[in-house]
Design a protein around this motif. Structure first.
Motif, PDB file in Angstrom:
ATOM      1  N   ARG A 137      94.410  11.593  59.998  1.00 27.56           N
ATOM      2  CA  ARG A 137      95.489  11.730  59.005  1.00 27.56           C
ATOM      3  C   ARG A 137      96.288  10.436  58.857  1.00 27.56           C
ATOM      4  O   ARG A 137      97.204  10.358  58.043  1.00 27.56           O
ATOM      5  N   GLN A 154     103.574  16.800  60.929  1.00 25.27           N
ATOM      6  CA  GLN A 154     103.059  16.979  62.294  1.00 25.27           C
ATOM      7  C   GLN A 154     104.186  16.918  63.320  1.00 25.27           C
ATOM      8  O   GLN A 154     104.081  17.474  64.404  1.00 25.27           O
ATOM      9  N   THR A 207      87.997  20.694  55.320  1.00 21.68           N
ATOM     10  CA  THR A 207      87.655  20.866  56.734  1.00 21.68           C
ATOM     11  C   THR A 207      88.761  20.443  57.699  1.00 21.68           C
ATOM     12  O   THR A 207      89.669  19.691  57.353  1.00 21.68           O
ATOM     13  N   CYS A 208      88.610  20.933  58.937  1.00 15.58           N
ATOM     14  CA  CYS A 208      89.513  20.608  60.056  1.00 15.58           C
ATOM     15  C   CYS A 208      88.639  20.114  61.199  1.00 15.58           C
ATOM     16  O   CYS A 208      87.514  20.567  61.352  1.00 15.58           O
ATOM     17  N   THR A 209      89.160  19.243  62.027  1.00 18.75           N
ATOM     18  CA  THR A 209      88.373  18.758  63.157  1.00 18.75           C
ATOM     19  C   THR A 209      89.182  18.719  64.451  1.00 18.75           C
ATOM     20  O   THR A 209      88.842  18.029  65.395  1.00 18.75           O
ATOM     21  N   VAL A 210      90.271  19.501  64.483  1.00 16.19           N
ATOM     22  CA  VAL A 210      91.169  19.423  65.641  1.00 16.19           C
ATOM     23  C   VAL A 210      90.471  19.889  66.917  1.00 16.19           C
ATOM     24  O   VAL A 210      90.712  19.357  67.995  1.00 16.19           O
ATOM     25  N   PHE A 263      89.889  25.326  56.052  1.00  9.44           N
ATOM     26  CA  PHE A 263      89.962  25.447  57.508  1.00  9.44           C
ATOM     27  C   PHE A 263      91.233  24.726  57.957  1.00  9.44           C
ATOM     28  O   PHE A 263      91.757  23.879  57.247  1.00  9.44           O
ATOM     29  N   GLY A 264      91.701  25.055  59.186  1.00 15.89           N
ATOM     30  CA  GLY A 264      92.768  24.246  59.778  1.00 15.89           C
ATOM     31  C   GLY A 264      94.171  24.691  59.440  1.00 15.89           C
ATOM     32  O   GLY A 264      94.428  25.859  59.194  1.00 15.89           O
ATOM     33  N   VAL A 289      94.258  14.133  65.376  1.00 15.16           N
ATOM     34  CA  VAL A 289      94.997  14.111  64.107  1.00 15.16           C
ATOM     35  C   VAL A 289      95.465  12.710  63.679  1.00 15.16           C
ATOM     36  O   VAL A 289      95.286  12.318  62.526  1.00 15.16           O
ATOM     37  N   ASN A 317      96.344  21.423  55.418  1.00 14.45           N
ATOM     38  CA  ASN A 317      95.125  21.632  54.651  1.00 14.45           C
ATOM     39  C   ASN A 317      95.322  22.724  53.603  1.00 14.45           C
ATOM     40  O   ASN A 317      94.802  22.621  52.492  1.00 14.45           O
TER      41      ASN A 317
END
Ligand code: SAH
Ligand code: SF4
Ligand code: F3S
Length: 471
Positions: free
Chosen positions: A200, A231, A76-79, A39-40, A196, A44
């Motif tokens: 991160r 980023q 996984t991503c959590t943005v 994801f993301g 992020v 990732n």
């Protein structure tokens, strides 16, 4: 810091894990199958290539589908919250499958795992998950997986930060001809909506010589396009004692023989220098595409977001870019529904969209992320209002992209062929320098090659073309 002791240790774990996987293979009577679901963002995606490198090296087949794998890994991503919810949805399905297939192993990693509330939830309510690790200890994957296979307990190993990184572990690229290259990790910008920096960690730039060594190795291995990842690539080099700037790094990457295209992601508008524009304008290899997240066109909201630029300075920057590189494609990210945002603020965003004429824009509805300053604000906007405004922005994006799409029609340009076309097996899909796609008649022998293509007509975001002999 690059840690050679740790590298040695992980190479030993790769050997130990190989023995475990060989045992598993004997028991199953076939090669164990693994699915890595990503994801993301590009970060990732690159991390997943590192996981796959170790999995293949130790004897897994990583081409398996999630539905019939012996080991499923979610990176996984959590943005935004919907990225989060997707993972819980998948886990519900896996729980039922694990009841039928007790040998199934489940691992979770990536940004979402750096949130304390998520770890609490998994350790209490998702006991069937076998292994959980985070973004800072991904280089210990071989060791963690070995521990998982030799233990009955749920293993959770999350670090709050790290100064180490370990290079030279195996990597399995998704594409043979192109690759992401991390030039920095983490983020120090603390935009007030964004999670992020918390998941991160703080910004760390890699040494230029390590980056160049990696690009050289990739070129030796047949890679012709690299995407430099960070980023905020424009602040590359901050914090390095003998560091160089991002434009200087680009010049070094450009010297690597075999590399024909260079991309980078993402540029924060506050740090994009005139030096970078000059280097891009003069370069034969740096692609004519800048992803320049706007987030909002309203000065009030930009300030509340801690973005450190104004509508005026952003527009001036876009003008400088377009003047120096006339054929450049500019794309962006936009957030709608930030706390306190009004329809007038959104008018400003739409005004920027009209003035810049983006080639494409990713528009997101603001998602409240626990732990970020914006989440504590009392003036959160209603979902209904946010959706209304979102649709207005989307319409403006469609119109702006519509005027940009097709501007190359009739021209002959270079395309890097990426794949057989999804919709027609007699055609291939290629990516242009400006990141647009073109579909044209051709076979799989063209994949990974840069070929001249005449752009016949434009259909929305892509072109239909025809391969020609030369530019
Ligand atoms: N470092 C990059 C962005 C990484 S996140 C940059 O600054 O450009 C990718 C995009 O997700 C962001 O540009 C932003 O538009 C969006 N995003 C981040 N946090 C969000 C949130 N809380 N809600 C909605 N969108 C968000
Ligand atoms: Fe998030 Fe801002 Fe950092 Fe991008 S620059 S990752 S939006 S905090
Ligand atoms: Fe998501 Fe982490 Fe990227 S939160 S957007 S995968 S850095």
């Amino acid at each position: 810091m690059e840690n050679t002791e740790e590298l040695k240790k992980q190479l030993e774990y790769i050997d130990k894990l190989t023995d475990v996987v060989t045992g598993l293979k004997d028991r199953l009577g076939r090669t164990p199958k693994c699915a890595v679901v990503t994801f993301g963002c590009q970060m990732n995606a690159r991390d997943s290539e590192k996981l796959c490198g170790i999995l293949i090296k130790t004897g897994f087949d990583t081409d398996a589908d999630e539905t019939d794998a012996d080991l499923v890994i979610y990176n996984t991503c959590t943005v935004r919250d919907n990225a989060n919810q997707k993972v819980y949805g998948h886990l519900g399905t896996l729980k039922a499958r694990k009841k039928r297939q007790p040998g199934l192993k489940i691992a979770l990693c990536g940004c979402m795992m750096q949130e304390h509330s998520v770890i609490d939830n998994i350790s209490k309510n998702y006991r069937f998950v076998d292994l959980v690790f985070g973004t800072h200890n991904i280089f210990r994957f071989a060791e963690l997986l070995y521990n998982m296979y030799t233990s009955e307990d749920q293993i959770i190993d999350i670090w709050d930060s790290t100064d180490d990184y370990v290079e030279d572990l195996p990597v399995k690229r998704k594409y043979s001809y192109k690759s992401g290259v991390n030039i920095m990790y983490g983020c120090n910008n603390y935009c007030t909506y964004c999670i992020v920096p918390y998941v991160r960690g703080r910004e760390r730039s890699r040494d230029a010589k390590d980056i160049i060594r990696e690009v050289e190795k990739l070129a030796d291995d047949g890679v012709i396009e690299v995407m430099l990842l960070g980023q905020n690539v424009n602040s590359y080099g901050n914090g390095l004692t003998d560091g160089i700037s991002f434009p200087a790094l680009l010049l070094e990457v450009e010297k690597v023989e075999g590399i024909r295209r260079i991309r980078f992601m993402t540029s924060h508008p506050k740090d994009l220098s005139d030096e970078l524009i000059d280097v891009m304008a003069a370069s034969k290899k740096i692609c004519r595409h800048i992803h320049l997240p706007l987030q909002s066109g309203s000065d009030r909201i930009l300030k509340a977001m801690n973005r450190c630029y104004t509508k005026e300075s952003y527009l001036a920057l876009c003008d400088r870019i377009r003047n120096a590189i006339p054929d450049v494609a500019i794309t962006t990210d936009i957030i709608v529904g930030f706390p306190g945002e009004t329809a007038q603020d959104v008018d400003d965003t739409i005004d920027v969209i009209k003035q810049v004429q983006y080639d494409n824009a990713f528009t997101f509805i603001y998602s409240k992320r626990t732990g970020t300053p914006a989440a504590d604000r009392v003036d959160q906007v209603s979902e209904e209002f946010a959706k209304e405004q979102f649709n207005r922005v989307l319409d403006a994006v469609r119109i702006s992209a519509g005027t940009r799409n097709g501007i190359l029609t009739g021209k002959v340009v270079e395309a890097l062929v990426e794949d057989i076309s999804d919709n027609d097996p007699s055609m291939v899909s290629g990516r242009l320098d400006n990141n647009s796609m073109v579909h044209f008649t051709g076979g799989s022998d063209l994949i990974g090659k840069i070929v001249p293509v005449k752009l016949i007509n434009a259909k929305g975001f892509y072109y239909i073309g025809e391969m020609t002999d030369s530019i």
